[in-house]
Design a protein around this motif. Structure first.
Motif, PDB file in Angstrom:
ATOM      1  N   SER A   1      -1.159 -30.988  -5.193  1.00 46.07           N
ATOM      2  CA  SER A   1      -1.097 -29.530  -5.291  1.00 46.07           C
ATOM      3  C   SER A   1      -2.056 -28.889  -4.295  1.00 46.07           C
ATOM      4  O   SER A   1      -3.075 -29.474  -3.921  1.00 46.07           O
ATOM      5  N   GLY A   2      -1.738 -27.676  -3.895  1.00 40.03           N
ATOM      6  CA  GLY A   2      -2.604 -26.949  -2.989  1.00 40.03           C
ATOM      7  C   GLY A   2      -2.156 -27.071  -1.547  1.00 40.03           C
ATOM      8  O   GLY A   2      -1.098 -27.634  -1.263  1.00 40.03           O
ATOM      9  N   PRO A   3      -2.949 -26.530  -0.639  1.00 39.46           N
ATOM     10  CA  PRO A   3      -4.245 -25.894  -0.866  1.00 39.46           C
ATOM     11  C   PRO A   3      -4.114 -24.515  -1.505  1.00 39.46           C
ATOM     12  O   PRO A   3      -3.044 -23.918  -1.513  1.00 39.46           O
ATOM     13  N   ASP A   4      -5.238 -24.029  -2.040  1.00 38.20           N
ATOM     14  CA  ASP A   4      -5.284 -22.708  -2.658  1.00 38.20           C
ATOM     15  C   ASP A   4      -5.717 -21.704  -1.603  1.00 38.20           C
ATOM     16  O   ASP A   4      -6.827 -21.799  -1.071  1.00 38.20           O
ATOM     17  N   PRO A   5      -4.864 -20.732  -1.264  1.00 35.88           N
ATOM     18  CA  PRO A   5      -5.233 -19.776  -0.212  1.00 35.88           C
ATOM     19  C   PRO A   5      -6.451 -18.930  -0.550  1.00 35.88           C
ATOM     20  O   PRO A   5      -7.079 -18.367   0.343  1.00 35.88           O
ATOM     21  N   THR A   6      -6.814 -18.849  -1.846  1.00 34.50           N
ATOM     22  CA  THR A   6      -8.012 -18.088  -2.206  1.00 34.50           C
ATOM     23  C   THR A   6      -9.282 -18.842  -1.843  1.00 34.50           C
ATOM     24  O   THR A   6     -10.356 -18.238  -1.748  1.00 34.50           O
ATOM     25  N   GLY A   7      -9.173 -20.161  -1.686  1.00 36.09           N
ATOM     26  CA  GLY A   7     -10.355 -20.971  -1.428  1.00 36.09           C
ATOM     27  C   GLY A   7     -11.239 -21.159  -2.646  1.00 36.09           C
ATOM     28  O   GLY A   7     -12.348 -21.685  -2.538  1.00 36.09           O
ATOM     29  N   VAL A   8     -10.754 -20.763  -3.818  1.00 33.67           N
ATOM     30  CA  VAL A   8     -11.533 -20.856  -5.049  1.00 33.67           C
ATOM     31  C   VAL A   8     -11.115 -22.112  -5.810  1.00 33.67           C
ATOM     32  O   VAL A   8      -9.935 -22.248  -6.177  1.00 33.67           O
ATOM     33  N   TYR A   9     -12.075 -22.995  -6.050  1.00 32.66           N
ATOM     34  CA  TYR A   9     -11.806 -24.217  -6.812  1.00 32.66           C
ATOM     35  C   TYR A   9     -12.822 -24.284  -7.950  1.00 32.66           C
ATOM     36  O   TYR A   9     -13.959 -24.725  -7.775  1.00 32.66           O
ATOM     37  N   THR A  10     -12.400 -23.779  -9.106  1.00 34.86           N
ATOM     38  CA  THR A  10     -13.238 -23.751 -10.295  1.00 34.86           C
ATOM     39  C   THR A  10     -12.374 -24.071 -11.504  1.00 34.86           C
ATOM     40  O   THR A  10     -11.142 -24.028 -11.440  1.00 34.86           O
TER      41      THR A  10
ATOM     42  N   ALA B   1     -16.442 -28.630  -3.961  1.00 32.74           N
ATOM     43  CA  ALA B   1     -16.630 -27.240  -4.380  1.00 32.74           C
ATOM     44  C   ALA B   1     -16.424 -27.089  -5.883  1.00 32.74           C
ATOM     45  O   ALA B   1     -17.183 -26.391  -6.570  1.00 32.74           O
ATOM     46  N   LEU B   2     -15.398 -27.748  -6.421  1.00 27.05           N
ATOM     47  CA  LEU B   2     -15.159 -27.696  -7.863  1.00 27.05           C
ATOM     48  C   LEU B   2     -16.330 -28.292  -8.627  1.00 27.05           C
ATOM     49  O   LEU B   2     -16.795 -27.728  -9.626  1.00 27.05           O
ATOM     50  N   LEU B   3     -16.816 -29.435  -8.168  1.00 27.10           N
ATOM     51  CA  LEU B   3     -17.896 -30.108  -8.870  1.00 27.10           C
ATOM     52  C   LEU B   3     -19.178 -29.283  -8.853  1.00 27.10           C
ATOM     53  O   LEU B   3     -19.894 -29.210  -9.856  1.00 27.10           O
ATOM     54  N   ALA B   4     -19.455 -28.639  -7.734  1.00 23.95           N
ATOM     55  CA  ALA B   4     -20.626 -27.773  -7.656  1.00 23.95           C
ATOM     56  C   ALA B   4     -20.484 -26.601  -8.620  1.00 23.95           C
ATOM     57  O   ALA B   4     -21.444 -26.204  -9.287  1.00 23.95           O
ATOM     58  N   ALA B   5     -19.285 -26.056  -8.724  1.00 25.78           N
ATOM     59  CA  ALA B   5     -19.050 -24.953  -9.662  1.00 25.78           C
ATOM     60  C   ALA B   5     -19.237 -25.416 -11.100  1.00 25.78           C
ATOM     61  O   ALA B   5     -19.748 -24.666 -11.946  1.00 25.78           O
ATOM     62  N   ASN B   6     -18.830 -26.649 -11.397  1.00 22.47           N
ATOM     63  CA  ASN B   6     -18.973 -27.152 -12.764  1.00 22.47           C
ATOM     64  C   ASN B   6     -20.429 -27.398 -13.142  1.00 22.47           C
ATOM     65  O   ASN B   6     -20.805 -27.260 -14.308  1.00 22.47           O
ATOM     66  N   VAL B   7     -21.246 -27.773 -12.180  1.00 28.20           N
ATOM     67  CA  VAL B   7     -22.676 -27.916 -12.464  1.00 28.20           C
ATOM     68  C   VAL B   7     -23.230 -26.589 -12.969  1.00 28.20           C
ATOM     69  O   VAL B   7     -24.010 -26.541 -13.933  1.00 28.20           O
TER      70      VAL B   7
END
Length: 331
Positions: A106-115, A238-244
């Motif tokens: 899936s992806g990429p997400d054009p928003t660049g947001v991965y949370t 990026a997702l992992l950093a957001a989850n921290v």
């Protein structure tokens, strides 16, 4: 980053144990044609549904008018994590699974947001497009966080929830890192662009599963091919950093408090990547009716380690909490 597994699986875990020899002169596939990877791993019944500009890799299997079960994979992996479970479930249920970005195809997400909230929002959009308004939600590892956030942010759709690996706080940061894994991590950091080898993924799975478990080649290949696509490593980080940051808030407490109805926890005794205890996990759901099934002999990937046992207990739980609603378009 203590280990790549800590980041990639939200496991916070070091890795020890012997490592099989890597393929000779293994080459990165970060420049692989996406179409070639899709051709290998997204054959029918796979299809792609665009949600808010994001192409979502999804599979729907089983009788069209049967009760619906949605399966959410964990970090690193993708919808093929459920390949050994679906054949046993789809006889009685309409089984829906998809790659939630930034994983799989899936992806990429054009928003660049991965949370996690973004993944839950994309799930809501996908369920709307597919026309599913009521369903049981089954999740493992970091997919559990997506499931909990979906249920909180989009109430009224989930009839029951089942979790096999349940990270309700930041995973362990204290697992020892074996010398060989330290070497693999150092090698990865030195690469430009960064990519992860077959040997790395194979060792991750061997280290986090029950003794004697040997991951099949297709398990490793499906992850290697998807996780080394252009942008995959960066987006996953990026997702992992957001989850921290997420675990520093009260969001998980609000998510678990929002769960009403039946919950199954398939607790794996050999999984060392989850920080909280079995009892603590159960107590986190003050408004739910929680059942726990223990597997002292299984680790982080019970659906691969013993798919027959895992699916038997999951199906029994789903059968005990039946519902039936015709497949119809959602508003």
């Amino acid at each position: 980053m203590r280990t790549l597994l800590a980041a990639a699986a939200l496991a916070g875990a070091g890795i020890t144990g012997p490592l099989p020899a890597a393929p000779a002169a293994e080459q990165p596939n970060v420049n692989t044609d996406v179409a070639a990877v899709r051709a290998r791993w997204a054959a029918p019944p796979s299809r792609f549904v665009t949600v808010d500009g994001v192409p979502i890799h999804v599979r729907e299997e089983g009788p069209r008018h049967a009760p619906v079960v949605v399966l959410l994979h964990g970090s690193i992996v993708n919808l093929h994590q459920w390949d050994l479970v679906v054949p046993r479930l789809k006889r009685s249920y309409r089984v829906v699974r998809f790659d939630w970005p930034p994983y799989g195809l899936s992806g990429p997400d054009p928003t660049g947001v991965y949370t996690t909230p973004r993944a839950a929002a994309l799930m809501d959009g996908l369920m709307r497009q597919l026309g599913y308004s009521r369903f049981a939600l089954v999740a493992t590892s970091n997919g559990a966080n997506v499931a909990l956030e979906y249920n909180r942010a989009y109430p009224g759709h989930v009839t029951a929830m089942a979790f096999s690996i349940l990270p309700l706080e930041r995973p362990s940061q204290t697992r020892k890192i074996g010398a060989r894994m330290q070497e693999l991590i150092a090698e990865q950091k030195a690469r430009t662009p960064q990519w992860r080898s077959h040997a790395f993924f194979r060792e991750v799975f061997k280290d986090t599963t029950s003794p004697g478990f040997e991951p099949k080649d297709w398990m490793v290949d499906s992850i290697f091919d998807a996780d080394n696509l252009p942008g995959a490593y960066r987006n996953q980080q990026a997702l992992l950093a957001a989850n921290v940051e997420l675990f520093k808030t009260d969001l998980v407490a609000r998510e678990t408090a929002a769960v009403h109805g039946p919950v199954l926890i398939q607790w794996c005794g050999l999984d060392t990547v989850i920080s909280q205890s079995e009892d603590s996990s159960k107590q986190r759901f003050p408004n739910a009716q929680v059942e726990v099934v223990n597997y002292p002999q299984l680790g982080h990937f019970p659906m691969w380690e013993d798919p027959q046992l895992f699916t038997r207990d999951l199906k029994a739980f789903l059968d005990r909490h039946p519902w039936r609603e015709p497949h119809r378009a959602r508003p």
